[in-house]
Design a protein around this motif. Structure first.
Motif, PDB file in Angstrom:
ATOM      1  N   GLY A  12       1.136  -1.104  -0.385  1.00  0.00           N
ATOM      2  CA  GLY A  12       0.124  -0.016   0.056  1.00  0.00           C
ATOM      3  C   GLY A  12       1.222   1.348  -0.275  1.00  0.00           C
ATOM      4  O   GLY A  12       0.253   2.071  -0.658  1.00  0.00           O
ATOM      5  N   GLU A  13       2.175   1.162   1.376  1.00  0.00           N
ATOM      6  CA  GLU A  13       2.559   2.028   1.428  1.00  0.00           C
ATOM      7  C   GLU A  13       2.970   2.624  -0.757  1.00  0.00           C
ATOM      8  O   GLU A  13       3.983   3.566  -0.830  1.00  0.00           O
ATOM      9  N   ASP A  14       3.641   1.502  -0.852  1.00  0.00           N
ATOM     10  CA  ASP A  14       4.222   1.909  -2.660  1.00  0.00           C
ATOM     11  C   ASP A  14       3.556   2.083  -3.523  1.00  0.00           C
ATOM     12  O   ASP A  14       3.417   2.968  -4.835  1.00  0.00           O
ATOM     13  N   CYS A  15       1.843   1.744  -3.389  1.00  0.00           N
ATOM     14  CA  CYS A  15       0.551   2.332  -4.559  1.00  0.00           C
ATOM     15  C   CYS A  15       0.744   4.254  -3.955  1.00  0.00           C
ATOM     16  O   CYS A  15       0.023   5.012  -5.144  1.00  0.00           O
ATOM     17  N   LEU A  16       0.821   4.279  -3.137  1.00  0.00           N
ATOM     18  CA  LEU A  16       0.667   5.936  -2.885  1.00  0.00           C
ATOM     19  C   LEU A  16       1.254   6.968  -3.173  1.00  0.00           C
ATOM     20  O   LEU A  16       0.533   8.378  -3.696  1.00  0.00           O
ATOM     21  N   GLN A  17       2.227   6.802  -3.706  1.00  0.00           N
ATOM     22  CA  GLN A  17       3.084   7.958  -4.684  1.00  0.00           C
ATOM     23  C   GLN A  17       2.373   8.008  -6.092  1.00  0.00           C
ATOM     24  O   GLN A  17       2.320   8.912  -6.874  1.00  0.00           O
ATOM     25  N   LYS A  18       2.357   6.705  -6.736  1.00  0.00           N
ATOM     26  CA  LYS A  18       1.972   6.628  -7.551  1.00  0.00           C
ATOM     27  C   LYS A  18       0.192   7.223  -7.813  1.00  0.00           C
ATOM     28  O   LYS A  18       0.192   8.235  -9.142  1.00  0.00           O
ATOM     29  N   ALA A  19      -0.420   7.114  -7.123  1.00  0.00           N
ATOM     30  CA  ALA A  19      -1.754   7.659  -6.478  1.00  0.00           C
ATOM     31  C   ALA A  19      -1.606   9.321  -6.806  1.00  0.00           C
ATOM     32  O   ALA A  19      -2.766  10.043  -6.802  1.00  0.00           O
ATOM     33  N   GLU A  20      -0.663   9.802  -6.051  1.00  0.00           N
ATOM     34  CA  GLU A  20      -0.604  10.798  -5.343  1.00  0.00           C
ATOM     35  C   GLU A  20      -0.166  11.476  -7.459  1.00  0.00           C
ATOM     36  O   GLU A  20      -0.844  12.590  -7.856  1.00  0.00           O
ATOM     37  N   GLN A  21       0.539  10.591  -7.698  1.00  0.00           N
ATOM     38  CA  GLN A  21       1.439  11.181  -9.355  1.00  0.00           C
ATOM     39  C   GLN A  21      -0.851  11.331 -10.542  1.00  0.00           C
ATOM     40  O   GLN A  21      -0.431  12.525 -10.923  1.00  0.00           O
ATOM     41  N   LEU A  22      -0.723  10.352  -9.850  1.00  0.00           N
ATOM     42  CA  LEU A  22      -2.464  10.155 -10.621  1.00  0.00           C
ATOM     43  C   LEU A  22      -3.823  11.450 -10.455  1.00  0.00           C
ATOM     44  O   LEU A  22      -4.114  11.903 -11.315  1.00  0.00           O
ATOM     45  N   ARG A  23      -3.954  11.926  -8.816  1.00  0.00           N
ATOM     46  CA  ARG A  23      -4.850  12.378  -8.492  1.00  0.00           C
ATOM     47  C   ARG A  23      -3.661  13.955  -8.851  1.00  0.00           C
ATOM     48  O   ARG A  23      -4.949  14.471  -9.570  1.00  0.00           O
ATOM     49  N   GLY A  24      -2.699  14.387  -9.117  1.00  0.00           N
ATOM     50  CA  GLY A  24      -2.097  15.723  -9.856  1.00  0.00           C
ATOM     51  C   GLY A  24      -2.531  15.641 -10.742  1.00  0.00           C
ATOM     52  O   GLY A  24      -2.612  16.927 -12.023  1.00  0.00           O
ATOM     53  N   ALA A  25      -2.530  15.072 -11.526  1.00  0.00           N
ATOM     54  CA  ALA A  25      -2.442  14.731 -13.760  1.00  0.00           C
ATOM     55  C   ALA A  25      -4.049  14.924 -13.719  1.00  0.00           C
ATOM     56  O   ALA A  25      -3.798  15.831 -14.498  1.00  0.00           O
ATOM     57  N   VAL A  26      -4.884  14.383 -12.644  1.00  0.00           N
ATOM     58  CA  VAL A  26      -6.089  14.768 -13.480  1.00  0.00           C
ATOM     59  C   VAL A  26      -6.094  15.680 -13.049  1.00  0.00           C
ATOM     60  O   VAL A  26      -7.153  16.918 -13.293  1.00  0.00           O
ATOM     61  N   GLU A  27      -5.581  16.544 -11.499  1.00  0.00           N
ATOM     62  CA  GLU A  27      -5.988  18.331 -10.804  1.00  0.00           C
ATOM     63  C   GLU A  27      -5.673  19.063 -12.407  1.00  0.00           C
ATOM     64  O   GLU A  27      -6.253  20.091 -12.476  1.00  0.00           O
ATOM     65  N   LYS A  28      -5.271  18.747 -13.012  1.00  0.00           N
ATOM     66  CA  LYS A  28      -4.170  19.576 -13.795  1.00  0.00           C
ATOM     67  C   LYS A  28      -4.545  20.075 -15.565  1.00  0.00           C
ATOM     68  O   LYS A  28      -4.356  19.876 -16.206  1.00  0.00           O
ATOM     69  N   THR A  29      -5.120  18.246 -15.753  1.00  0.00           N
ATOM     70  CA  THR A  29      -6.004  18.173 -16.711  1.00  0.00           C
ATOM     71  C   THR A  29      -7.453  18.844 -17.709  1.00  0.00           C
ATOM     72  O   THR A  29      -8.162  18.579 -16.527  1.00  0.00           O
ATOM     73  N   GLN A  30      -7.598  19.796 -18.192  1.00  0.00           N
ATOM     74  CA  GLN A  30      -9.136  20.331 -18.977  1.00  0.00           C
ATOM     75  C   GLN A  30      -9.669  18.925 -19.571  1.00  0.00           C
ATOM     76  O   GLN A  30      -8.961  18.707 -20.241  1.00  0.00           O
ATOM     77  N   ILE A  31     -10.032  18.939 -19.006  1.00  0.00           N
ATOM     78  CA  ILE A  31     -11.785  17.962 -20.299  1.00  0.00           C
ATOM     79  C   ILE A  31     -11.768  19.102 -21.046  1.00  0.00           C
ATOM     80  O   ILE A  31     -12.751  19.800 -21.289  1.00  0.00           O
ATOM     81  N   GLN A  32     -11.574  18.282 -22.945  1.00  0.00           N
ATOM     82  CA  GLN A  32     -12.647  18.884 -24.112  1.00  0.00           C
ATOM     83  C   GLN A  32     -13.722  18.442 -24.513  1.00  0.00           C
ATOM     84  O   GLN A  32     -13.781  17.178 -24.181  1.00  0.00           O
ATOM     85  N   TYR A  33     -14.606  19.364 -25.161  1.00  0.00           N
ATOM     86  CA  TYR A  33     -15.495  18.714 -25.290  1.00  0.00           C
ATOM     87  C   TYR A  33     -16.221  19.705 -26.268  1.00  0.00           C
ATOM     88  O   TYR A  33     -16.545  20.789 -26.017  1.00  0.00           O
ATOM     89  N   GLU A  34     -16.367  19.107 -27.293  1.00  0.00           N
ATOM     90  CA  GLU A  34     -17.154  19.706 -29.105  1.00  0.00           C
ATOM     91  C   GLU A  34     -15.718  21.668 -29.138  1.00  0.00           C
ATOM     92  O   GLU A  34     -16.262  22.251 -29.567  1.00  0.00           O
ATOM     93  N   GLY A  35     -14.690  21.097 -29.047  1.00  0.00           N
ATOM     94  CA  GLY A  35     -13.747  22.008 -29.396  1.00  0.00           C
ATOM     95  C   GLY A  35     -14.038  22.716 -27.852  1.00  0.00           C
ATOM     96  O   GLY A  35     -12.827  23.955 -27.622  1.00  0.00           O
ATOM     97  N   TYR A  36     -14.312  22.681 -26.314  1.00  0.00           N
ATOM     98  CA  TYR A  36     -14.383  23.482 -25.301  1.00  0.00           C
ATOM     99  C   TYR A  36     -13.076  23.239 -24.118  1.00  0.00           C
ATOM    100  O   TYR A  36     -12.958  21.729 -24.536  1.00  0.00           O
ATOM    101  N   LEU A  37     -12.987  23.819 -23.756  1.00  0.00           N
ATOM    102  CA  LEU A  37     -12.472  23.555 -22.398  1.00  0.00           C
ATOM    103  C   LEU A  37     -13.279  23.688 -21.263  1.00  0.00           C
ATOM    104  O   LEU A  37     -13.930  24.645 -21.163  1.00  0.00           O
ATOM    105  N   LEU A  38     -12.852  22.779 -20.563  1.00  0.00           N
ATOM    106  CA  LEU A  38     -14.318  22.442 -19.626  1.00  0.00           C
ATOM    107  C   LEU A  38     -13.937  22.737 -18.267  1.00  0.00           C
ATOM    108  O   LEU A  38     -12.644  22.811 -18.121  1.00  0.00           O
TER     109      LEU A  38
END
Length: 734
Positions: free
Chosen positions: A662-688
């Motif tokens: 579980g401790e080894d999963c925590l680092q990759k989970a944090e990277q995932l959470r940060g990547a999701v937070e920084k990723t903008q959702i694109q829909y029909e040419g618009y950034l949401l």
């Protein structure tokens, strides 16, 4: 003359020794015997509105008592119903079954409150009509270990409960056991039927008609007794009551020709045999009464067997006394016949003792006993054959020249027939190979595995001719196996790949499948070069045989492709392309088993989109679908190489991470959470607006002692992340 008789006696003694060795041969499968842990309860369980026996749901409703052997519990009194139960041990099987030799008389099996097997039909009062004494094979689910198996039993017979073996085994092992146990009986039945036919033929000749008719009647009765007792006959025709009636009336008929035969044999020695007459006549009266009573429904097998067994014991005792008084006065040949008779009677008595629980259960080879007596009858027939041959020898002197001429003609015909027989044998061998290939293919889950199996077996199907087996690839054909002489592969292009046809003369046989829309897909190609006739089997016939074989295989391949496509749809989430919750449930069980076996860690990560309902209400559900796809892509980017990503449903996703703490999963989970937070959702040419996720993590054995609690603990960790403000990660607490 004297030397022939000596050789005859040596042959009889050798056959007796062989039959006695057969009596001592027993082979048992290495299975789990269920000899301990049985409990019983007299009476019958009430049922709830859903048809579930209440005794299987609540132990307090009845007083369960332990029993060493689940049969005839104490204090039966007037009871006709009893329940037995046993907790199934922890064992892993691929196709588990519960097997028992027999049950007196009717039974139902329940597991987890569900009816999984029944023999006979029980009415609302728990009673029913006798349906025979077959062996029973109860199919169990894969997760049977640790569950309690209940049996509801009804019997108005002198015995109630189980009889013989009780064990857990693989279904295929039980079927193998049934086949092995039946093989000797089938051989004996075939031999006795052959003897009956030969005796009937000899009876049509002059002399000894009565004796050979008795031999015929005994052989038919012995064959019926053996057939009724062969376990595999239930597989041939699942009518156990019919086979029991065949065996029973053959059993009731057996003493009649036996007593008559002994009277014939002993009368030849000048002995007084009038006392044998009333013995076989008494058994004939019993047989007629039993038959008439059964036809009118007055008598049943459960009533007839005890009466017959008592009558047979009395008759046998009187017969033994009578024979012992004259045993020294009979010839050696007649002594051998008497010994064979008593050997068979001894086997019948042992079988009778086991059936009535007078002795502990064991497998009694009744068919081997019949074989002993059949050997004696064969000796009698052989002796008759020798006397016939002596008469024929005189005729052969005058017919010798005609026989030689006829022999030459038959020799020429025999050579032609031998050549034809070799060709038919060759064809039969190839057809059996085709059946084996199709049987193997039916167990394949993917088309790729099926093509690989064909490649491994195709050479055996085509030899002794040369050949090449190629697999379809996007730009043509790829050789995967070749044998014999080198064959030039045709340079098919993509157009030819979709137009390959059967060609017997050129030896080209395409493997193709057709979907429900009629679209043809080519998956493999077989090329065979046949150069000569083999053992009388023409080449053109072999090519036609190959064509039919490939056509049958093509049908099987189409079924595999259809199953593969259906399986893909049943395990795949349509929106994200990830595996769905059904797949997660199955793979989680597998990964838990692997982790426990290897004692390796197993971690689980569950994530959930924060405020996803608000996102959907703001931008619409199509935009929400785009957010789900974006998160799915990020999950696949961060978790691969043995990790399994699934969509549980809605905005919730899960990742199975084997061999990671579980401790080894925590680092990759944090990277995932940060990547999701920084990723903008694109829909029909618009950034949401950006989305965030909350993550829960748990691991075995680091954070939980039970791997089956992983999902629940991880879900609780996710809930804590939601409660602590979202957009964060929480490890499960120990």
């Amino acid at each position: 003359m004297r030397s022939l008789q000596t050789e005859f006696l040596h042959l009889i003694l050798l056959l007796f020794a062989t039959a006695l060795l057969c009596l001592s041969a027993n082979v048992f499968a290495q299975d789990v015997n269920l000899d301990d842990g049985w409990e019983y309860a007299w009476g019958d369980s009430p049922f709830d509105s859903d048809g579930v026996p209440l005794w299987t749901k609540n132990d307090q409703l009845v007083d369960w008592q332990p029993i060493a052997f689940p049969s005839d519990p104490p204090a039966r009194g007037a009871h006709h119903n009893v329940w037995f139960r046993i907790t199934l041990p922890q064992h892993v099987y691929r196709d588990p079954v519960f097997y028992t030799s027999s049950i007196d008389l009717l039974a139902e099996a329940y597991l987890d409150g569900k009816l999984i097997y029944k023999h006979g039909q029980l009415d609302q009062d728990g009673a029913g009509i006798f349906a025979g004494w077959p062996w029973h094979m109860v199919i169990l689910p894969e997760n049977f270990a640790g569950q309690t198996l209940y049996f509801r039993v009804y019997s108005n017979y002198i015995n109630i409960g189980f009889w013989g073996e009780r064990k857990l085994a693989e279904r295929v092992d039980v079927l193998k056991q049934i086949t092995k146990e039946s093989l000797q009986g089938l051989i004996v039945a075939g031999v006795t039927i052959f003897i009956a036919l030969m005796a009937a033929i000899f009876a049509m000749l002059k002399g000894q008609r009565r004796q050979f008719m008795n031999v015929c009647l005994f052989s038919l009765a012995a064959a019926g007794l053996v057939l009724g007792d062969i376990p595999a006959m239930k597989l041939v025709w699942d009518q156990p009551l019919l086979w029991n009636y065949i065996g029973a009336y053959a059993y009731f008929l057996l003493p009649i020709p036996m007593f008559m035969l002994l009277a014939e044999w002993l009368s030849d020695a000048g002995l007084e045999v009038r006392h044998f007459q009333w013995l076989w006549r008494a058994h004939l009266v019993f047989l007629l009464v039993a038959a008439i009573g059964s036809v009118f429904g007055v008598l049943h097998l459960t009533q007839l067997y005890p009466a017959f067994d008592g009558m047979f014991i009395v008759s046998l005792f009187l017969l033994v006394v009578s024979v012992l008084l004259v045993f020294k006065r009979v010839r050696l040949e007649q002594k051998l016949l008497i010994l064979a008779y008593f050997g068979f009677c001894a086997v019948m008595m042992l079988d009778m003792a086991v059936a009535h629980n007078w002795i502990s259960w064991s497998s009694i080879p009744v068919s081997s006993g019949a074989l002993l007596f059949s050997v004696a009858i064969i000796g009698l027939s052989f002796n008759h054959y020798l006397s016939t041959q002596r008469r024929l020898a005189k005729l052969n002197i005058s017919l010798e020249s005609e026989v030689i001429e006829r022999t030459e003609q038959l020799s020429a015909i025999a050579k032609q027939e031998a050549l034809r027989a070799n060709g038919l044998l060759f064809q039969q061998e190839k057809l059996e190979m085709v059946s084996d290939v199709i049987f193997d293919l039916e167990s394949c889950h993917t088309l790729e595995v099926g093509i690989e199996k064909i490649a491994n077996r195709i050479e055996a199907l085509c030899v002794p001719f040369s050949g090449v087996f190629s697999m379809a690839v996007p730009d043509g054909w790829k050789r995967v196996h070749c044998w014999g002489y080198e064959i030039d592969s045709p340079s098919f292009d993509n157009t030819a790949l979709t137009k390959a046809k059967f060609n017997n003369e050129q030896g080209i046989f395409p493997f193709r499948i057709m979907n429900q829309q009629g679209t043809v897909r080519y998956v493999a190609l077989l090329q065979v070069h046949a150069t000569e006739m083999l053992n009388g089997y023409p080449i053109e016939h072999f090519m036609k045989l190959l064509k039919r074989a490939v056509e049958k295989i093509n049908i099987t391949l189409a079924n595999i492709a259809l199953r593969e496509e259906l399986q893909r749809f049943s395990y795949e989430d349509e929106l994200t392309g990830l595996k769905n919750r059904r797949f997660f449930s199955e793979v989680m069980e597998h990964e838990i088993a692997v982790a426990e076996q290897n004692q390796s860690p197993l971690s689980l990560l569950i994530c959930d989109i924060d405020y996803f309902k608000t996102f959907n209400d703001t931008y619409g559900h199509p935009a929400g679908d785009a957010a789900l796809k974006t998160l799915a892509a990020l999950l696949e980017q961060f978790f691969h190489d043995g990790n399994i990503v699934c969509r549980l449903g809605g905005e919730e996703f899960v990742v199975v991470i084997p061999k990671v703490k579980g401790e080894d999963c925590l680092q990759k989970a944090e990277q995932l959470r940060g990547a999701v937070e920084k990723t903008q959702i694109q829909y029909e040419g618009y950034l949401l607006e950006n989305i965030t996720i909350s993550i829960g993590i748990s691991s075995w054995p680091e954070l939980t002692p039970d791997p089956r609690q992983l999902f629940q603990q991880t879900d609780s960790a996710l809930y804590q992340a939601k409660e602590n403000g979202r957009n964060c990660i929480r490890l499960a607490e120990k």
